[in-house]
Design an enzyme around this catalytic site. Structure first.
Site, PDB file in Angstrom:
ATOM      1  CB  CYS A 236      -0.585   0.259   3.120  1.00  0.00           C
ATOM      2  SG  CYS A 236      -1.401  -0.208   1.583  1.00  0.00           S
TER       3      CYS A 236
ATOM      4  CB  CYS B 172      -3.894   1.697   2.549  1.00  0.00           C
ATOM      5  SG  CYS B 172      -3.568  -0.075   2.545  1.00  0.00           S
TER       6      CYS B 172
END
Length: 132
Positions: free
Chosen positions: A55, A58
């Site tokens: 991600c 993230c």
């Protein structure tokens, strides 16, 4: 030289190294241990970063999350990879990454979905203040 240039433009992969108060939870046993500790001190805020290694957002917010963990000592900061602990992610109804779940008294008190650093820090401060 190519790898040097790529490190300038690509954030490093999320890792557990470095000085940080963020606790990486990689097993159900570790999760159970932290959940049990929370039950014995339910007024302490827990902030869980549900993320994934693949991600991008993230990885983008990870340095800010670590910084918050080091500065905002009135909370416990956990990081859970949704691919490693799918059961915990399902339990907290995580549907997008990153998702930050704030827990107090064994219950979710707030949540931030997305890499929204300012909103996350504001909510953490709000719930830390309500502990005193």
């Amino acid at each position: 030289m190519g790898s040097f240039l790529s490190t300038m433009f690509t954030p490093p992969p999320a890792g557990d190294e470095g000085d940080s108060r963020v606790v990486a939870v990689h097993s159900m046993a570790t999760w159970d241990e932290h959940w049990g500790a929370h039950k014995s001190n339910p007024n302490k805020l827990i902030v869980i970063d549900f993320s994934a290694s693949w991600c991008g957002p993230c990885r983008f917010i990870e340095p800010a999350f670590k910084d918050m963990a080091n500065r905002l000592t009135g909370a416990v900061f956990l990081k859970i990879d949704v691919d490693e602990l799918q059961e915990v992610a399902r339990q907290w109804k995580v549907e997008a990454m990153p998702t930050f779940v704030l827990i107090k008294g064994g219950k979710e008190v707030s949540r931030v979905v997305g890499a929204k650093k300012d909103e996350l820090e504001r909510k953490i401060n709000m719930f830390i203040s309500s502990s005193s």
